[in-house]
Motif scaffolding. Structure first.
Motif, short mmCIF file in Angstrom:
data_model
loop_
_atom_site.label_atom_id
_atom_site.label_comp_id
_atom_site.label_asym_id
_atom_site.label_seq_id
_atom_site.Cartn_x
_atom_site.Cartn_y
_atom_site.Cartn_z
N GLU A 56 30.16 -41.01 14.36
CA GLU A 56 31.50 -41.11 13.78
C GLU A 56 31.80 -42.54 13.33
OE1 GLU A 56 36.11 -39.84 14.85
OE2 GLU A 56 34.62 -39.99 16.47
N ASN A 57 31.29 -43.54 14.08
CA ASN A 57 31.62 -44.93 13.77
C ASN A 57 30.41 -45.84 13.59
OD1 ASN A 57 34.60 -44.91 13.88
ND2 ASN A 57 34.26 -44.32 16.03
N TYR A 58 29.23 -45.41 14.05
CA TYR A 58 28.08 -46.31 14.08
C TYR A 58 26.89 -45.71 13.33
CZ TYR A 58 31.05 -48.23 17.68
OH TYR A 58 32.13 -48.75 18.34
N PRO A 59 25.96 -46.56 12.90
CA PRO A 59 24.80 -46.05 12.16
C PRO A 59 23.94 -45.15 13.02
CG PRO A 59 25.01 -48.45 11.92
CD PRO A 59 25.94 -48.04 13.01
N TYR A 60 23.62 -43.98 12.50
CA TYR A 60 22.74 -43.02 13.18
C TYR A 60 21.89 -42.40 12.07
CZ TYR A 60 21.62 -39.79 17.05
OH TYR A 60 21.00 -39.09 18.05
N ILE A 61 20.61 -42.74 12.03
CA ILE A 61 19.77 -42.32 10.92
C ILE A 61 18.54 -41.58 11.42
CG2 ILE A 61 20.54 -44.10 9.31
CD1 ILE A 61 18.25 -45.84 10.11
N VAL A 62 18.00 -40.73 10.55
CA VAL A 62 16.80 -39.97 10.88
C VAL A 62 15.78 -40.18 9.77
CG1 VAL A 62 18.15 -38.22 12.10
CG2 VAL A 62 17.51 -37.83 9.71
N TYR A 63 14.51 -39.99 10.13
CA TYR A 63 13.44 -39.97 9.13
C TYR A 63 12.83 -38.59 9.15
CZ TYR A 63 9.34 -41.00 6.38
OH TYR A 63 8.38 -40.98 5.40
N GLN A 64 12.74 -37.98 7.97
CA GLN A 64 12.15 -36.65 7.89
C GLN A 64 11.01 -36.61 6.89
OE1 GLN A 64 15.35 -34.06 6.72
NE2 GLN A 64 15.33 -34.73 4.60
N GLN A 65 10.08 -35.72 7.13
CA GLN A 65 8.94 -35.51 6.25
C GLN A 65 8.87 -34.02 5.94
OE1 GLN A 65 6.97 -38.06 5.05
NE2 GLN A 65 6.08 -36.52 3.68
N ASP A 66 9.00 -33.69 4.66
CA ASP A 66 9.01 -32.29 4.24
C ASP A 66 10.04 -31.48 5.03
OD1 ASP A 66 6.94 -32.77 2.40
OD2 ASP A 66 5.43 -32.49 3.96
N GLY A 67 11.19 -32.09 5.25
CA GLY A 67 12.30 -31.40 5.91
C GLY A 67 12.26 -31.40 7.42
N VAL A 68 11.20 -31.96 8.01
CA VAL A 68 11.08 -31.98 9.48
C VAL A 68 11.36 -33.39 9.98
CG1 VAL A 68 9.54 -31.63 11.45
CG2 VAL A 68 9.36 -30.14 9.44
N ILE A 69 12.31 -33.53 10.87
CA ILE A 69 12.67 -34.85 11.40
C ILE A 69 11.57 -35.35 12.33
CG2 ILE A 69 14.29 -36.11 12.88
CD1 ILE A 69 16.48 -34.25 11.85
N GLU A 70 11.10 -36.58 12.05
CA GLU A 70 10.02 -37.17 12.84
C GLU A 70 10.48 -38.32 13.71
OE1 GLU A 70 6.57 -38.05 10.56
OE2 GLU A 70 6.54 -36.11 9.56
N GLY A 71 11.72 -38.76 13.55
CA GLY A 71 12.23 -39.84 14.39
C GLY A 71 13.68 -40.12 14.07
N PHE A 72 14.33 -40.83 14.98
CA PHE A 72 15.74 -41.18 14.77
C PHE A 72 16.04 -42.51 15.44
CE2 PHE A 72 15.60 -38.72 18.69
CZ PHE A 72 16.51 -39.34 19.54
N ALA A 73 17.06 -43.17 14.93
CA ALA A 73 17.49 -44.45 15.49
C ALA A 73 19.00 -44.56 15.31
CB ALA A 73 16.80 -45.62 14.79
N TYR A 74 19.64 -45.23 16.26
CA TYR A 74 21.08 -45.42 16.15
C TYR A 74 21.50 -46.66 16.92
CZ TYR A 74 21.19 -43.13 20.78
OH TYR A 74 20.98 -42.80 22.10
N ALA A 75 22.72 -47.08 16.68
CA ALA A 75 23.31 -48.21 17.40
C ALA A 75 24.64 -47.76 17.99
CB ALA A 75 23.52 -49.40 16.47
N HIS A 76 24.98 -48.34 19.13
CA HIS A 76 26.23 -47.95 19.80
C HIS A 76 26.70 -49.12 20.66
CE1 HIS A 76 24.25 -47.33 23.78
NE2 HIS A 76 23.20 -47.12 23.00
N PRO A 77 27.95 -49.13 21.07
CA PRO A 77 28.46 -50.24 21.89
C PRO A 77 27.68 -50.36 23.19
CG PRO A 77 30.27 -48.94 21.02
CD PRO A 77 29.02 -48.17 20.72
N CYS A 78 27.37 -51.59 23.57
CA CYS A 78 26.63 -51.80 24.81
C CYS A 78 27.54 -52.23 25.96
CB CYS A 78 25.52 -52.82 24.61
SG CYS A 78 26.02 -54.35 23.81
#
Length: 205
Positions: A56-78
């Motif tokens: 909702e407020n922070y970067p949350y991204i995925v990497y997909q190959q041919d429609g299949v997600i192979e990884g994700f990364a995000y940032a959030h308050p620590c």
């Protein structure tokens, strides 16, 4: 555009939660890995709740190959206190069969640039010390070791040390402007950052 392709980086969607929870569950439940300090993998509903709360407020991204997600990364308050609001903690997980191909560099490169564009100053990564692969990865991405917490967690039948890494995103020295939400960035700017990150890293076959 990156966001419309079946392969490459894009922002997370709520419907991704099931695949993301499957990727993450391996690192929680597999006795051979102590990457995560959770001991019970969150179910789909809980993981979906986390995706919604963070993206909702922070970067949350995925990497997909041919429609299949192979990884994700995000940032959030620590940290919870207001004065910490210019600092974030980063998280990244790859499907175990997708490691070693450069996907982590693509994800983290984009995540770092998005956090910088949003107005944040510090990124922190909390890593189990024996996870040497992750330590090396963060060092290659520009993070520096800042603190060691000994015997901080107990999992898989042993005490574990935790290392904190940090990355400074911008110079200090003046009153900072308030960081903004990922929802406030123009879609065109987000797409450009994702595309640039993809071009900078050549995937290994």
């Amino acid at each position: 555009m990156t966001q419309n392709n079946d392969s490459g980086l894009r922002l997370v969607r709520i419907e991704d939660a099931e695949r993301l929870s499957d990727i993450y569950a391996y690192y929680v439940e597999n006795s051979e890995t102590v990457v995560s300090f959770e001991t019970v993998a969150p179910n789909y509903e809980e993981f979906r709740r986390r995706v919604v709360a963070i993206s909702e407020n922070y970067p949350y991204i995925v990497y997909q190959q041919d429609g299949v997600i192979e990884g994700f990364a995000y940032a959030h308050p620590c940290f919870e206190r207001a004065a910490y609001r210019w600092s974030l903690e980063t998280t990244i997980y790859l499907a175990r069969e997708s490691k070693g191909h450069g996907i982590g560099h693509i994800l983290y490169g984009a995540l770092i640039e998005l956090c910088r564009e949003l107005g944040f100053y510090n990124l922190y990564a909390v890593i189990v010390k024996e996870n040497v692969e992750s330590c090396f990865f963060h060092e290659r991405m520009g993070f520096k070791e800042m603190a060691l917490f000994r015997t901080t967690g107990w999992k898989a039948g042993r005490w574990l040390d935790v290392v904190w890494y940090e990355l400074q995103l911008r110079p200090f020295g003046r009153t900072p402007e308030e960081p903004v939400s990922i929802a406030d960035l123009p879609v065109s700017l987000v797409n450009r950052i994702l595309e640039v990150s993809e071009r900078k890293t050549e995937l290994k076959k």
